[in-house]
Design an enzyme around this catalytic site. Structure first.
Site, PDB file in Angstrom:
ATOM      1  N   TYR A  10       0.824  -1.218   0.000  1.00  0.00           N
ATOM      2  CA  TYR A  10       0.000   0.000   0.000  1.00  0.00           C
ATOM      3  C   TYR A  10       0.860   1.270   0.000  1.00  0.00           C
ATOM      4  CZ  TYR A  10      -4.286  -2.615   0.994  1.00  0.00           C
ATOM      5  OH  TYR A  10      -5.360  -3.455   0.914  1.00  0.00           O
ATOM      6  N   THR A  82       5.632  -3.992   9.382  1.00  0.00           N
ATOM      7  CA  THR A  82       6.143  -4.010  10.762  1.00  0.00           C
ATOM      8  C   THR A  82       4.955  -4.255  11.690  1.00  0.00           C
ATOM      9  OG1 THR A  82       6.032  -1.591  10.652  1.00  0.00           O
ATOM     10  CG2 THR A  82       8.221  -2.589  10.511  1.00  0.00           C
ATOM     11  N   THR A 124      16.580   1.540  12.919  1.00  0.00           N
ATOM     12  CA  THR A 124      17.427   1.771  11.739  1.00  0.00           C
ATOM     13  C   THR A 124      18.823   1.192  11.992  1.00  0.00           C
ATOM     14  OG1 THR A 124      16.170   3.791  11.372  1.00  0.00           O
ATOM     15  CG2 THR A 124      18.203   3.552  10.103  1.00  0.00           C
ATOM     16  N   ARG A 151       3.939   8.931   5.961  1.00  0.00           N
ATOM     17  CA  ARG A 151       2.831   9.551   6.694  1.00  0.00           C
ATOM     18  C   ARG A 151       1.554   9.606   5.887  1.00  0.00           C
ATOM     19  NH1 ARG A 151       5.839  14.997   8.837  1.00  0.00           N
ATOM     20  NH2 ARG A 151       5.683  14.510  11.046  1.00  0.00           N
ATOM     21  N   LYS A 203       7.124   9.407  14.324  1.00  0.00           N
ATOM     22  CA  LYS A 203       6.087   8.627  13.623  1.00  0.00           C
ATOM     23  C   LYS A 203       5.219   7.860  14.628  1.00  0.00           C
ATOM     24  CE  LYS A 203       3.713   6.340  10.676  1.00  0.00           C
ATOM     25  NZ  LYS A 203       2.710   6.917   9.799  1.00  0.00           N
ATOM     26  N   ARG A 210      -3.120  10.012  17.942  1.00  0.00           N
ATOM     27  CA  ARG A 210      -4.441   9.743  17.333  1.00  0.00           C
ATOM     28  C   ARG A 210      -5.176   8.676  18.145  1.00  0.00           C
ATOM     29  NH1 ARG A 210      -6.832  12.411  13.512  1.00  0.00           N
ATOM     30  NH2 ARG A 210      -7.571  10.542  12.464  1.00  0.00           N
ATOM     31  N   GLY A 254      -8.679   0.412  13.724  1.00  0.00           N
ATOM     32  CA  GLY A 254      -8.040  -0.665  12.965  1.00  0.00           C
ATOM     33  C   GLY A 254      -6.944  -0.145  12.074  1.00  0.00           C
ATOM     34  N   CYS A 257      -1.668   0.918  11.272  1.00  0.00           N
ATOM     35  CA  CYS A 257      -0.866   1.944  11.948  1.00  0.00           C
ATOM     36  C   CYS A 257      -1.345   2.236  13.366  1.00  0.00           C
ATOM     37  CB  CYS A 257      -0.893   3.226  11.117  1.00  0.00           C
ATOM     38  SG  CYS A 257      -0.078   3.024   9.523  1.00  0.00           S
ATOM     39  N   LYS A 321     -11.651   1.478   7.723  1.00  0.00           N
ATOM     40  CA  LYS A 321     -12.077   2.878   7.648  1.00  0.00           C
ATOM     41  C   LYS A 321     -12.810   3.108   6.326  1.00  0.00           C
ATOM     42  CE  LYS A 321      -8.438   5.280   5.511  1.00  0.00           C
ATOM     43  NZ  LYS A 321      -8.002   6.603   5.380  1.00  0.00           N
ATOM     44  N   ARG A 328      -7.126  -4.874   7.308  1.00  0.00           N
ATOM     45  CA  ARG A 328      -6.196  -5.244   8.369  1.00  0.00           C
ATOM     46  C   ARG A 328      -6.592  -4.656   9.715  1.00  0.00           C
ATOM     47  NH1 ARG A 328      -0.637  -3.720   5.527  1.00  0.00           N
ATOM     48  NH2 ARG A 328      -1.914  -1.942   4.955  1.00  0.00           N
TER      49      ARG A 328
HETATM   50  N1  LIG Z   1      -0.689   1.319   4.927  1.00  0.00           N
HETATM   51  C1  LIG Z   1      -0.617   2.456   5.604  1.00  0.00           C
HETATM   52  O1  LIG Z   1      -1.610   3.141   5.795  1.00  0.00           O
HETATM   53  C2  LIG Z   1       0.690   2.970   6.139  1.00  0.00           C
HETATM   54  C3  LIG Z   1       0.835   4.346   6.371  1.00  0.00           C
HETATM   55  C4  LIG Z   1       2.028   4.822   6.871  1.00  0.00           C
HETATM   56  C5  LIG Z   1       3.041   3.921   7.173  1.00  0.00           C
HETATM   57  N2  LIG Z   1       2.875   2.583   6.939  1.00  0.00           N
HETATM   58  C6  LIG Z   1       3.978   1.684   7.250  1.00  0.00           C
HETATM   59  O2  LIG Z   1       4.600   1.350   6.013  1.00  0.00           O
HETATM   60  C7  LIG Z   1       5.130   0.014   6.095  1.00  0.00           C
HETATM   61  C8  LIG Z   1       4.585  -0.792   4.933  1.00  0.00           C
HETATM   62  O3  LIG Z   1       3.176  -0.843   5.078  1.00  0.00           O
HETATM   63  P1  LIG Z   1       2.216  -1.286   3.895  1.00  0.00           P
HETATM   64  O4  LIG Z   1       0.844  -0.939   4.344  1.00  0.00           O
HETATM   65  O5  LIG Z   1       2.697  -0.760   2.594  1.00  0.00           O
HETATM   66  O6  LIG Z   1       2.450  -2.882   3.944  1.00  0.00           O
HETATM   67  P2  LIG Z   1       1.919  -3.968   2.898  1.00  0.00           P
HETATM   68  O7  LIG Z   1       1.719  -5.216   3.663  1.00  0.00           O
HETATM   69  O8  LIG Z   1       0.805  -3.400   2.088  1.00  0.00           O
HETATM   70  O9  LIG Z   1       3.156  -4.151   1.907  1.00  0.00           O
HETATM   71  C9  LIG Z   1       4.334  -4.774   2.245  1.00  0.00           C
HETATM   72  C10 LIG Z   1       4.856  -5.482   1.002  1.00  0.00           C
HETATM   73  O10 LIG Z   1       6.158  -6.002   1.335  1.00  0.00           O
HETATM   74  C11 LIG Z   1       6.284  -7.271   0.687  1.00  0.00           C
HETATM   75  N3  LIG Z   1       7.369  -7.986   1.358  1.00  0.00           N
HETATM   76  C12 LIG Z   1       7.393  -8.593   2.571  1.00  0.00           C
HETATM   77  N4  LIG Z   1       8.615  -9.061   2.841  1.00  0.00           N
HETATM   78  C13 LIG Z   1       9.406  -8.738   1.795  1.00  0.00           C
HETATM   79  C14 LIG Z   1      10.796  -8.919   1.491  1.00  0.00           C
HETATM   80  N5  LIG Z   1      11.631  -9.548   2.327  1.00  0.00           N
HETATM   81  N6  LIG Z   1      11.251  -8.445   0.304  1.00  0.00           N
HETATM   82  C15 LIG Z   1      10.434  -7.816  -0.566  1.00  0.00           C
HETATM   83  N7  LIG Z   1       9.128  -7.610  -0.342  1.00  0.00           N
HETATM   84  C16 LIG Z   1       8.628  -8.058   0.835  1.00  0.00           C
HETATM   85  C17 LIG Z   1       4.911  -7.884   0.813  1.00  0.00           C
HETATM   86  O11 LIG Z   1       4.717  -8.921  -0.125  1.00  0.00           O
HETATM   87  C18 LIG Z   1       4.007  -6.670   0.555  1.00  0.00           C
HETATM   88  O12 LIG Z   1       3.703  -6.520  -0.822  1.00  0.00           O
HETATM   89  C19 LIG Z   1       4.717  -0.528   7.466  1.00  0.00           C
HETATM   90  O13 LIG Z   1       5.766  -0.327   8.376  1.00  0.00           O
HETATM   91  C20 LIG Z   1       3.554   0.358   7.848  1.00  0.00           C
HETATM   92  O14 LIG Z   1       3.406   0.454   9.247  1.00  0.00           O
HETATM   93  C21 LIG Z   1       1.728   2.096   6.403  1.00  0.00           C
END
Ligand SMILES: NC(=O)c1ccc[n+]([C@@H]2O[C@H](COP(=O)([O-])OP(=O)(O)OC[C@H]3O[C@@H](n4cnc5c(N)ncnc54)[C@H](O)[C@@H]3O)[C@@H](O)[C@H]2O)c1
Length: 427
Positions: A10, A82, A124, A151, A203, A210, A254, A257, A321, A328
């Site tokens: 995403y 994560t 990190t 963000r 972050k 929230r 939900g 985050c 939402k 999720r």
């Molecule tokens: N979705 C949100 O609203 C949002 C907003 C801000 C921050 N984040 C943070 O961003 C990060 C990613 O979230 P997301 O929602 O994009 O997750 P997601 O689950 O949608 O995407 C993660 C992707 O990583 C891939 N993946 C897993 N292990 C891998 C590896 N070893 N090598 C390559 N690809 C791999 C998965 O197949 C998946 O496509 C998280 O830490 C999340 O907390 C998410």
């Protein structure tokens, strides 16, 4: 610049496509073969406004492709899951560590590594740099590491990814400067330099803030219901105060985050974070309260409808939402799964934003119009636009329960004093 984005979910795929649009040559990496195939066909594998067009254009430009295994690049952006371990409430950093290990093989001196995944303070260094340097001691001290949290909000990801202000926290001032340069290449918001630990903590603080504020609104909803008051009206009136700005209650909290990230602070500093812990518990408890309330209204319905067979309950919305397909950690699913255990109910589950969903017991999705045609009770769980815009009279004769404000102020429902449930009328 040659940039590799590791994780095309995403957040990672929009980032990859935006970088490609900004003129970089981008190779996305994902372990999911279906994601790789979709991107290489110019298709976005999930629903997000603007993404279908952007992925198609980025792919057609030749600047975005996807692979399963990392290749050589100048910069690597890690956008990996994560999650939190639900039993221990500890962060699960295995995805970040696996992604870091996978790029270690192709890293070279002078590369830039950016961790975007929401992570505990110190990640990190501990879960990225340390993993890489264990496998590649030869590049120790020769690679720049930056933490830059994402963000953006699903539903408006493309706009926010470009227009939001960004935090760029390097492990060294030189790393920060390189990170700032990269993010300035596509960001219209301010790019704020800081340390990696500050960026990691900020972050988490944003989402914990929230969570605590939503918990206050959710707690108010319970108190107002008990006191025979309409919580949304109470909040609207309170918000006329110049220094009060209370959020809205809902089915719960939900998503990947807000329901997760506060635990990363609580886990790291458990003795001094009682407020954040209780807020998590209040928000996690809300769907169970909603379920109990629905069941009690169903009992009323049974009496008033004189039903002898199962009561048909339409559950509107599964996403966590409004107007997204993301299920999720969704509190709406918690409610549906709890209601499904009640043998007196026949559930009609509606989620227009996803194609398929089912429980182990075989409960699946029903089209909105079929659910409305059959239901005795209609429950609003996620405030999707399509539910808000149901025509007048659509709920006529139904018992209506509104957990998320989706039916708020509908004049074709005769509400009880709490505004939480009522009965639909034809106008
Ligand atoms: N979705 C949100 O609203 C949002 C907003 C801000 C921050 N984040 C943070 O961003 C990060 C990613 O979230 P997301 O929602 O994009 O997750 P997601 O689950 O949608 O995407 C993660 C992707 O990583 C891939 N993946 C897993 N292990 C891998 C590896 N070893 N090598 C390559 N690809 C791999 C998965 O197949 C998946 O496509 C998280 O830490 C999340 O907390 C998410």
């Amino acid at each position: 610049m040659q940039i590799s984005v590791i994780g095309l979910g995403y957040m990672g795929l929009p980032m990859a496509a935006i970088l490609a649009r900004a003129g970089h040559t981008v190779v996305g990496v994902d372990i999911n073969p279906a994601t790789v195939a979709a991107v290489n066909a110019g298709v976005c594998p999930f629903s997000e406004p603007g993404m279908a067009e952007l992925v198609r254009e980025a792919h057609a430009s030749g600047r975005l492709q996807a692979v399963a295994v990392p290749q050589v690049a100048d910069a690597f952006v890690l956008s990996l899951p994560t999650p939190v371990d639900h039993a221990t409430h500890r962060p699960d950093m295995t995805f970040v560590e696996a992604g870091s290990a996978s790029i270690a093989k192709v890293l070279k001196a002078g590369d830039l590594v950016v961790l975007e995944s929401t992570s505990p303070v110190g990640a990190t260094v501990a879960n990225c740099q340390a993993v890489i340097e264990r496998l590649r001691p030869d590049v120790a001290g020769k690679v720049d590491y930056v933490f830059c949290p994402e963000r953006a909000i699903p539903g408006n990801t493309l706009h926010e990814m470009v227009h939001n202000d960004r935090l760029v926290g390097g492990l060294t001032p030189a790393a920060t400067a390189r990170g700032v340069e990269l993010y300035k290449s596509f960001t219209k918001g301010e790019v704020l330099p800081c340390t990696a630990a500050e960026a990691e903590m900020v972050k988490l603080v944003e989402n914990a803030s929230r969570d605590v504020q939503i918990a206050f609104a959710n707690e108010l909803s319970l108190a107002c219901h008990q006191l025979g008051l309409d919580v949304r009206r109470v909040i609207a009136l309170a918000n006329h105060h110049p220094r009060v700005n209370i959020l809205q209650p809902g089915t719960g909290v939900g998503g990947h985050c807000i329901a997760v990230d506060p635990w990363f602070i609580i886990d790291a500093a458990p003795d001094v974070t009682p407020l954040m812990k209780v807020a998590r518990q209040v928000n996690d408890g809300k769907p169970f309260w909603v379920t109990k309330m629905i069941e009690s209204k169903v009992e009323d319905a049974v009496l008033s409808l004189g039903k002898k067979d199962k009561v048909k309950v339409a559950c509107l919305g599964l996403a966590y939402k409004p107007d997204v397909d993301d299920l999720r950690e969704s509190p709406s699913i918690t409610v549906v799964e709890k209601l499904a255990q009640n043998a007196a109910l026949d559930l009609l589950v509606v989620e227009p934003h996803v194609q398929t969903w089912h429980t182990e017991s075989g409960l699946g999705l029903v089209a909105l119009k079929d659910a409305l045609a059959q239901a005795d009770v209609v429950v609003g769980l996620t405030a999707h636009k399509v539910f808000k815009e149901l025509p007048a009279g659509a709920l006529a004769g139904k018992v209506v329960v509104d957990a998320c404000g989706v039916f708020y102020n509908r004049v074709d429902v005769t509400w009880d004093v709490s505004g939480f449930h009522g009965r639909g009328a034809s106008l």
